[in-house]
Design an enzyme around this catalytic site. Structure first.
Site, PDB file in Angstrom:
ATOM      1  N   LYS A  78       0.835  -1.211   0.000  1.00 13.82           N
ATOM      2  CA  LYS A  78       0.000   0.000   0.000  1.00 13.82           C
ATOM      3  C   LYS A  78       0.869   1.260   0.000  1.00 13.82           C
ATOM      4  CE  LYS A  78      -2.761  -0.797   3.678  1.00 13.82           C
ATOM      5  NZ  LYS A  78      -3.920  -0.572   4.572  1.00 13.82           N
ATOM      6  N   LYS A 107       2.620   2.135   2.563  1.00 19.34           N
ATOM      7  CA  LYS A 107       2.499   2.694   3.920  1.00 19.34           C
ATOM      8  C   LYS A 107       3.624   2.155   4.795  1.00 19.34           C
ATOM      9  CE  LYS A 107      -1.922   4.266   5.304  1.00 19.34           C
ATOM     10  NZ  LYS A 107      -3.022   4.196   6.236  1.00 19.34           N
TER      11      LYS A 107
HETATM   12  N1  C2G Z   1      -9.897   6.716   9.632  1.00 26.02           N
HETATM   13  C1  C2G Z   1     -10.818   7.666  10.070  1.00 26.02           C
HETATM   14  N2  C2G Z   1     -10.389   8.873  10.498  1.00 26.02           N
HETATM   15  C2  C2G Z   1      -9.061   9.168  10.514  1.00 26.02           C
HETATM   16  C3  C2G Z   1      -8.119   8.215  10.076  1.00 26.02           C
HETATM   17  C4  C2G Z   1      -8.562   6.979   9.640  1.00 26.02           C
HETATM   18  O1  C2G Z   1     -12.040   7.420  10.061  1.00 26.02           O
HETATM   19  N3  C2G Z   1      -8.663  10.399  10.948  1.00 26.02           N
HETATM   20  C5  C2G Z   1     -10.404   5.429   9.166  1.00 26.02           C
HETATM   21  C6  C2G Z   1     -10.048   5.163   7.708  1.00 26.02           C
HETATM   22  O2  C2G Z   1     -11.006   5.800   6.847  1.00 26.02           O
HETATM   23  C7  C2G Z   1     -10.136   3.640   7.652  1.00 26.02           C
HETATM   24  C8  C2G Z   1      -9.681   3.224   9.070  1.00 26.02           C
HETATM   25  O3  C2G Z   1      -9.802   4.387   9.901  1.00 26.02           O
HETATM   26  O4  C2G Z   1     -11.499   3.234   7.464  1.00 26.02           O
HETATM   27  C9  C2G Z   1      -8.249   2.738   9.083  1.00 26.02           C
HETATM   28  O5  C2G Z   1      -7.439   3.756   8.541  1.00 26.02           O
HETATM   29  P1  C2G Z   1      -6.021   3.323   7.917  1.00 26.02           P
HETATM   30  O6  C2G Z   1      -5.290   2.505   8.890  1.00 26.02           O
HETATM   31  O7  C2G Z   1      -5.388   4.546   7.321  1.00 26.02           O
HETATM   32  O8  C2G Z   1      -6.517   2.351   6.763  1.00 26.02           O
HETATM   33  P2  C2G Z   1      -6.103   2.368   5.222  1.00 26.02           P
HETATM   34  O9  C2G Z   1      -4.654   2.483   5.058  1.00 26.02           O
HETATM   35  O10 C2G Z   1      -7.013   3.338   4.567  1.00 26.02           O
HETATM   36  O11 C2G Z   1      -6.454   0.843   4.833  1.00 26.02           O
HETATM   37  O12 C2G Z   1      -8.052  -2.518   1.964  1.00 26.02           O
HETATM   38  C10 C2G Z   1      -8.354  -1.298   2.626  1.00 26.02           C
HETATM   39  C11 C2G Z   1      -7.151  -0.730   3.289  1.00 26.02           C
HETATM   40  O13 C2G Z   1      -6.473  -1.692   4.070  1.00 26.02           O
HETATM   41  C12 C2G Z   1      -7.563   0.466   4.143  1.00 26.02           C
END
Ligand code: C2G
Length: 128
Positions: free
Chosen positions: A44, A46
């Site tokens: 990803k 990340k």
């Molecule tokens: N999130 C949120 N508010 C934030 C940060 C994150 O609501 N300030 C939510 C994101 O929208 C997501 C969840 O928390 O639904 C997890 O965020 P991440 O760990 O950044 O996930 P991401 O990298 O977007 O992974 O296959 C899908 C991916 O694995 C999603």
């Protein structure tokens, strides 16, 4: 029993994540979190501060989370949804539209993100 699933890295667990998980759990009676593996994070693009095991330990402390499975690939979602008899897939609205293909198997709900908080911001502050 209405079963919900969501996916993410959940690095440096913060209130934005927790609010999402609380609302995800409230969409049903049972919440599964598919937690991105360290290898999938690399895919990803990340760089998580914490390992899969540490991020899993954080999530296990939350009463909203009933089961944690590993997220290893982009295309495991359809299989997961069927294998775990999922009724609702949910994720933050930064992903709006990306997972509509799951609508043939379950409801798809994109939820508003919590503004002004992110793992990156926290890491930056920690760096001082
Ligand atoms: N999130 C949120 N508010 C934030 C940060 C994150 O609501 N300030 C939510 C994101 O929208 C997501 C969840 O928390 O639904 C997890 O965020 P991440 O760990 O950044 O996930 P991401 O990298 O977007 O992974 O296959 C899908 C991916 O694995 C999603």
């Amino acid at each position: 029993m209405r079963r919900v699933i969501t996916y993410g890295t959940f690095d440096t667990l913060h209130y934005g994540h927790i609010r999402l998980l609380k609302r995800a759990r409230a969409l049903g009676d049972y919440l599964i979190v598919a937690l991105s593996s360290d290898a999938f994070n690399a895919e990803k693009g990340k760089k998580a501060k914490f390992s899969f095991e540490d991020r899993k330990t954080d999530l296990e402390a939350l009463k909203y989370v009933d089961l944690i499975i590993e997220e290893n690939t982009w295309d495991q979602k359809s299989t997961d949804v069927q294998a775990h008899d999922i009724d609702v897939f949910t994720i933050g609205d930064d992903w709006t539209g990306e997972f509509d293909f799951l609508k043939e198997h379950c409801d798809v709900v994109y939820m508003p993100r919590t503004p002004e908080i992110s793992s990156t911001l926290i890491r930056g502050r920690a760096a001082g």
